[in-house]
Write a protein that holds these residues in place. Structure first.
Motif, mmCIF file in Angstrom:
data_model
loop_
_atom_site.group_PDB
_atom_site.id
_atom_site.type_symbol
_atom_site.label_atom_id
_atom_site.label_comp_id
_atom_site.label_asym_id
_atom_site.label_seq_id
_atom_site.Cartn_x
_atom_site.Cartn_y
_atom_site.Cartn_z
ATOM 1 N N SER A 57 0.799 -1.230 0.000
ATOM 2 C CA SER A 57 0.000 0.000 0.000
ATOM 3 C C SER A 57 0.828 1.274 0.000
ATOM 4 N N PHE A 58 2.150 1.168 0.167
ATOM 5 C CA PHE A 58 3.011 2.357 0.192
ATOM 6 C C PHE A 58 3.840 2.429 -1.092
ATOM 7 N N PRO A 59 3.891 3.577 -1.751
ATOM 8 C CA PRO A 59 3.120 4.808 -1.511
ATOM 9 C C PRO A 59 1.745 4.730 -2.163
ATOM 10 N N GLY A 60 0.910 5.722 -1.904
ATOM 11 C CA GLY A 60 -0.430 5.753 -2.481
ATOM 12 C C GLY A 60 -0.391 6.267 -3.917
ATOM 13 N N ASP A 61 -0.535 5.365 -4.881
ATOM 14 C CA ASP A 61 -0.506 5.772 -6.295
ATOM 15 C C ASP A 61 -1.641 6.729 -6.621
ATOM 16 N N ASP A 98 0.562 6.536 3.601
ATOM 17 C CA ASP A 98 0.754 6.173 2.204
ATOM 18 C C ASP A 98 0.496 7.365 1.295
ATOM 19 N N ASP A 99 -0.391 8.247 1.763
ATOM 20 C CA ASP A 99 -0.762 9.425 0.982
ATOM 21 C C ASP A 99 0.048 10.658 1.365
ATOM 22 N N TYR A 100 0.013 11.028 2.671
ATOM 23 C CA TYR A 100 0.649 12.290 3.056
ATOM 24 C C TYR A 100 2.171 12.182 3.152
ATOM 25 N N ILE A 101 2.705 10.966 3.148
ATOM 26 C CA ILE A 101 4.157 10.783 3.046
ATOM 27 C C ILE A 101 4.513 10.266 1.648
ATOM 28 N N GLY A 102 4.055 9.078 1.314
ATOM 29 C CA GLY A 102 4.417 8.454 0.041
ATOM 30 C C GLY A 102 3.907 9.196 -1.180
ATOM 31 N N GLY A 103 2.601 9.470 -1.199
ATOM 32 C CA GLY A 103 2.025 10.165 -2.346
ATOM 33 C C GLY A 103 2.588 11.560 -2.506
ATOM 34 N N MET A 104 2.740 12.270 -1.385
ATOM 35 C CA MET A 104 3.284 13.621 -1.422
ATOM 36 C C MET A 104 4.732 13.620 -1.902
ATOM 37 N N MET A 105 5.516 12.659 -1.429
ATOM 38 C CA MET A 105 6.917 12.581 -1.819
ATOM 39 C C MET A 105 7.069 12.366 -3.327
ATOM 40 N N ILE A 106 6.317 11.412 -3.876
ATOM 41 C CA ILE A 106 6.390 11.125 -5.306
ATOM 42 C C ILE A 106 5.940 12.336 -6.118
ATOM 43 N N ALA A 107 4.863 12.997 -5.679
ATOM 44 C CA ALA A 107 4.341 14.161 -6.394
ATOM 45 C C ALA A 107 5.339 15.317 -6.374
ATOM 46 N N LEU A 108 5.980 15.553 -5.239
ATOM 47 C CA LEU A 108 6.963 16.638 -5.134
ATOM 48 C C LEU A 108 8.166 16.390 -6.023
ATOM 49 N N LEU A 109 8.634 15.154 -6.072
ATOM 50 C CA LEU A 109 9.766 14.836 -6.944
ATOM 51 C C LEU A 109 9.391 15.040 -8.413
ATOM 52 N N ALA A 110 8.183 14.624 -8.778
ATOM 53 C CA ALA A 110 7.737 14.803 -10.164
ATOM 54 C C ALA A 110 7.567 16.276 -10.501
#
Length: 268
Positions: A161-165, A211-223
């Motif tokens: 479930s980590f990160p939240g796609d 999964d969202d406020y750490i994983g999803g946010m991290m992936i979005a910020l990098l992109a």
């Protein structure tokens, strides 16, 4: 062909570094044992807060069951797309085509980053099951509606479930739109919609909050950092515009369709 500049082929090092610093900071805090324990404690409370009403209210159950079905994701996608290509809202009509090509290019980058991050996770012990699979007392939609899991792809659990796609896509859309929005009302609507659409996975227990406020946010910020604050978006957008110019030229001659903001700039 009108090609108003939305993206600039230059580096914004300060914003790029900021995006990377925040993303890596979030990951570091999450990997820190004390931080991880605090996130787990908060997410357990948060999950039960959202999930327990499913057995107390038929209306709450029906709403989030529908919102957890795979076809509902398509509905959300269409809403996000409609807001992106709506001329003279966030983007001027003549900017819509460049905006959607830029966003798609950044979304592709997000998927690449997500894939690379997943490969790293596969070799670590940081991956986890969703809360519906590990917490006692979890109300599982798939147990209540077993036929929906197969026929309509009901999403209420995941062994990875980590990160939240789902969250990362919503967040990169909100960040992208916010970068060009000009009013507070626009930003409130953009982020309100993004956060609302993140809730179904959290209510059903397919994802922990982290999964969202750490994983999803991290992936979005990098992109966002590597896509928008580097020449990437400008170069990719120009390639898309040149490659698709003949197609849009033909569509610009089709009645009704040529009134769409996505098509109209070629006819001006």
């Amino acid at each position: 062909m009108a090609n108003p500049t939305l993206f600039h082929a230059k580096w914004n090092l300060s914003r790029l570094l900021l995006c990377n610093f925040i993303a890596l900071g979030l990951l570091g805090i999450w990997m820190w044992p004390t931080g991880h324990a605090l996130f787990n404690q908060f997410d357990t409370w948060f999950f039960h807060l959202l999930n327990r009403p499913l057995e107390q209210s038929v209306l709450w159950l029906d709403i989030w069951t529908v919102a957890s079905l795979r076809p509902f994701d398509a509905v959300v996608g269409l809403i996000l797309l409609a807001l992106l290509i709506k001329g003279d809202w966030v983007f001027k009509a003549v900017q819509v085509r460049a905006a959607i090509f830029g966003f798609v290019s950044i979304l592709i980058l997000l998927l690449i980053i997500r894939t690379l991050f997943s490969k790293w996770l596969d070799h670590s012990n940081l991956q986890h099951d969703s809360p519906s699979m590990v917490l006692d007392g979890a109300v599982r939609l798939s147990d209540i509606f077993p036929t929906l899991e197969k026929s309509w792809e009901l999403k209420d659990r995941s062994s990875q479930s980590f990160p939240g796609d789902h969250a990362s896509v919503l967040l990169i859309w909100a960040m992208f739109m916010s970068a060009f929005s000009s009013t507070l009302l626009q930003r409130v609507l953009i982020w309100g919609l993004a956060l609302l659409c993140m809730l179904p996975r959290l209510v059903a227990g397919a994802h922990w909050g982290q999964d969202d406020y750490i994983g999803g946010m991290m992936i979005a910020l990098l992109a966002l950092g590597w896509g928008y604050y580097t020449p990437y978006a400008a170069v990719a957008c120009n390639l898309w515009l040149k490659a698709t110019a003949p197609v849009f030229g033909l569509l610009g001659r089709v009645p009704v369709i040529n009134r769409m903001s996505l098509i109209e700039p070629d006819t001006r």
